[in-house]
Motif scaffolding. Structure first.
Motif, PDB file in Angstrom:
ATOM      1  N   LYS A   1       0.271   3.789   2.782  1.00 11.53           N
ATOM      2  CA  LYS A   1       0.794   3.382   4.088  1.00 11.53           C
ATOM      3  C   LYS A   1       2.311   3.537   4.132  1.00 11.53           C
TER       4      LYS A   1
ATOM      5  N   ASP B   1       0.856  -1.172   0.000  1.00 12.37           N
ATOM      6  CA  ASP B   1       0.000   0.000   0.000  1.00 12.37           C
ATOM      7  C   ASP B   1       0.904   1.239   0.000  1.00 12.37           C
TER       8      ASP B   1
ATOM      9  N   THR C   1       3.261  -4.179   9.228  1.00 10.06           N
ATOM     10  CA  THR C   1       3.219  -3.369   8.012  1.00 10.06           C
ATOM     11  C   THR C   1       4.500  -2.559   7.857  1.00 10.06           C
TER      12      THR C   1
END
Length: 229
Positions: A28, A25, A63
């Motif tokens: 992100k 992403d 993440t």
């Protein structure tokens, strides 16, 4: 009947093709990078954890690791992103139609704005702390930031030499000299927190530095004709 070819087992050291996995992403990734810039400058490198950066970015620690691998990589990517934002690659493109003095002034203004920003001053001070100075980070920081800028500028100088606008024997050294001229006393005072001198404006300082650089390396009148004869 001929023997069937046997399949050779993969060796332990053979590398496997990376699985494409889920695409990262980008939003992100950008949020993590911005959070890292803020947190490293506010709290220093050693006191920051990936958990804290994840919380600041509003993402999971997993993440953060999936985008940047480890804290050191994230720190260096933050340095690189800051430099690329302030001094984009476009400033070092050939642009033969742009007069040399004008191009040098554009680079000088962008460089001076970058090194005098609060983020850059804080980052410079961070690199000088005892905890960081005795680690591999200063050298890595240099390669990710200042070295990239010097290399980009050296490539620009080389193209201008080939165009007959400059005479430089040692291009990497000339690139270092250019940015050292631009820093001058101003940057030392800024980093040390000293009162800044008010003798002349920043614009005057940059123009004077460029004039000195061109007096040292600019094409001498008649030099092109001498070489051609």
């Amino acid at each position: 009947m001929s023997a069937r070819p046997t399949r050779q087992p993969a060796s332990a050291g053979a590398s496997k093709p990376a699985s494409p996995g889920r695409p990262k992403d980008l939003a992100k990734g950008a949020a993590i990078l911005e959070a890292a810039k803020r947190m490293f400058l506010l709290h220093g490198y050693e006191r920051m954890s990936m958990d804290q950066i994840a919380a600041e970015a509003g993402v999971s620690k997993l993440t953060v690791y999936s985008h940047y691998g480890d804290k050191q990589t994230l720190f260096l990517e933050a340095v690189k992103a800051h430099c690329e934002q302030q001094l984009p690659e476009a400033l070092f493109e050939p642009s033969p139609a742009t007069p040399l003095r004008e191009r040098l002034l554009d680079i000088a203004a962008a460089f001076h704005a970058m090194i005098s920003s609060p983020e850059a001053v804080a980052g410079h001070r961070l690199m000088c702390t005892p905890q960081i100075a005795d680690s591999p980070l200063p050298n890595l920081f240099w390669e990710a930031g200042p070295r990239r800028i010097q290399n980009g500028f050296a490539a620009l100088l080389q193209r201008r030499i080939e165009a007959g606008e400059l005479e430089i024997d040692d291009v990497p050294r000339a690139a270092v000299q250019f940015f050292s001229l631009l820093k001058g006393e101003f940057h030392d005072r800024l980093v040390m927190g000293c009162a800044l001198e008010t003798t002349g404006s920043v614009d005057e300082h940059l123009k004077a530095s460029i004039e000195m650089f061109l007096r040292a390396y600019g094409q001498r009148p008649g030099a092109a004709r001498t070489r051609a004869s």
